[in-house]
Design an enzyme around this catalytic site. Structure first.
Site, PDB file in Angstrom:
ATOM      1  N   HIS A 101       0.837  -1.208   0.000  1.00  0.00           N
ATOM      2  CA  HIS A 101       0.000   0.000   0.000  1.00  0.00           C
ATOM      3  C   HIS A 101       0.870   1.256   0.000  1.00  0.00           C
ATOM      4  O   HIS A 101       0.607   2.203  -0.765  1.00  0.00           O
ATOM      5  CB  HIS A 101      -0.905  -0.008   1.231  1.00  0.00           C
ATOM      6  CG  HIS A 101      -1.671   1.272   1.421  1.00  0.00           C
ATOM      7  ND1 HIS A 101      -2.902   1.487   0.841  1.00  0.00           N
ATOM      8  CD2 HIS A 101      -1.379   2.397   2.116  1.00  0.00           C
ATOM      9  CE1 HIS A 101      -3.339   2.690   1.178  1.00  0.00           C
ATOM     10  NE2 HIS A 101      -2.427   3.265   1.947  1.00  0.00           N
ATOM     11  N   GLU A 102       1.905   1.272   0.824  1.00  0.00           N
ATOM     12  CA  GLU A 102       2.786   2.438   0.874  1.00  0.00           C
ATOM     13  C   GLU A 102       3.558   2.603  -0.431  1.00  0.00           C
ATOM     14  O   GLU A 102       3.785   3.734  -0.880  1.00  0.00           O
ATOM     15  CB  GLU A 102       3.740   2.334   2.061  1.00  0.00           C
ATOM     16  CG  GLU A 102       3.051   2.298   3.416  1.00  0.00           C
ATOM     17  CD  GLU A 102       2.086   3.447   3.638  1.00  0.00           C
ATOM     18  OE1 GLU A 102       2.337   4.551   3.105  1.00  0.00           O
ATOM     19  OE2 GLU A 102       1.074   3.250   4.340  1.00  0.00           O
ATOM     20  N   HIS A 105       1.634   4.539  -2.871  1.00  0.00           N
ATOM     21  CA  HIS A 105       1.785   5.996  -2.801  1.00  0.00           C
ATOM     22  C   HIS A 105       3.012   6.453  -3.579  1.00  0.00           C
ATOM     23  O   HIS A 105       2.982   7.514  -4.218  1.00  0.00           O
ATOM     24  CB  HIS A 105       1.899   6.443  -1.343  1.00  0.00           C
ATOM     25  CG  HIS A 105       0.616   6.354  -0.576  1.00  0.00           C
ATOM     26  ND1 HIS A 105      -0.566   6.901  -1.035  1.00  0.00           N
ATOM     27  CD2 HIS A 105       0.329   5.801   0.634  1.00  0.00           C
ATOM     28  CE1 HIS A 105      -1.522   6.687  -0.147  1.00  0.00           C
ATOM     29  NE2 HIS A 105      -1.007   6.009   0.867  1.00  0.00           N
TER      30      HIS A 105
END
Length: 232
Positions: A101-102, A105
């Protein structure tokens, strides 16, 4: 005149707190459940993050360890992906999902994803709103319900609410990118991807709860202080 802060509209704040607590408890339970499920392919969260960055053609992002429990985040200004003590060396499905998920980004940053840029641009306004909204409202109350100060307080608070709203597509998109990468990259197998999805969905609910809480606070301020002028 303190009564506006303790009237029946306070039920909105209580409702927001309850929803936030439920969302926080849900994500912790979900993470703890799938943090016990080890990935069969043996990747650590750091390995997975590094692999995804390389596969995405991102070579200018560093991976660092950060203290804390689920304090994982991507710093777009420093080009650093920070993985928490809970996540970094774990081979669990949950930890890999969080790391992916990071990285999502970081991919948004690489591709100039517009909502991410909007959120970054709103940070100063949101911080200003958090700092000045309640002082402006307090001044308005003690100045005899001065509508100018009250409206300024509501306006400043709306910056924080707008920041929470813009955060939603950023977080959901990052999770979508993460799940696509995990499905196609061979990091997790077909049985593990749905488990990672549950972790990311649970985490996304905390952002929904935060936006809902901010909306209720703004609604309460409008109900209490958004009335007619009283600048006399």
């Amino acid at each position: 005149m303190l009564y506006p802060f303790f009237d029946s509209t306070y039920i909105l704040i209580i409702l927001g707190i309850v929803v936030s607590m439920i969302a926080s408890g849900f994500v912790k339970r979900t993470f703890n459940t799938y943090n016990k499920v080890k990935s069969q392919n043996g990747y650590t969260a750091t390995d997975a993050a590094r692999f995804i960055l390389e596969q995405s053609g991102i070579h200018d992002v560093q991976i660092e360890r950060v203290r804390g429990d689920l304090t994982d985040h991507y710093d777009s200004r420093a080009k650093v992906l920070r993985l928490s003590d809970t996540t970094a060396n774990s081979t669990s499905v949950a930890a890999i999902g969080v790391a992916a998920h990071e990285v999502g980004h970081a991919i948004q940053d690489q591709k100039n994803y517009i909502p991410l840029r909007m959120r970054a641009g709103l940070v100063p306004a949101a911080n200003l709103g958090q700092t000045l909204s309640m002082p402006m409202i307090m001044i308005g109350v003690f100045a005899g319900m001065n509508q100018t100060f009250l409206n300024l307080g509501i306006l400043f608070f709306s910056f924080s609410f707008l920041f929470q709203v813009v955060t939603l597509p950023v977080e959901f998109n990052a999770s979508g990118r993460a799940l696509k990468i995990l499905s196609n990259g061979g990091i997790l197998n077909a049985q593990e991807v749905p488990k990672a999805r549950k972790v990311l969905v649970a985490a996304a609910m905390t952002y929904v709860a935060a936006a809902f809480m901010s909306f209720l606070q703004l609604l309460r301020l409008l109900m209490l202080f958004g009335g007619g002028s009283n600048d006399d």
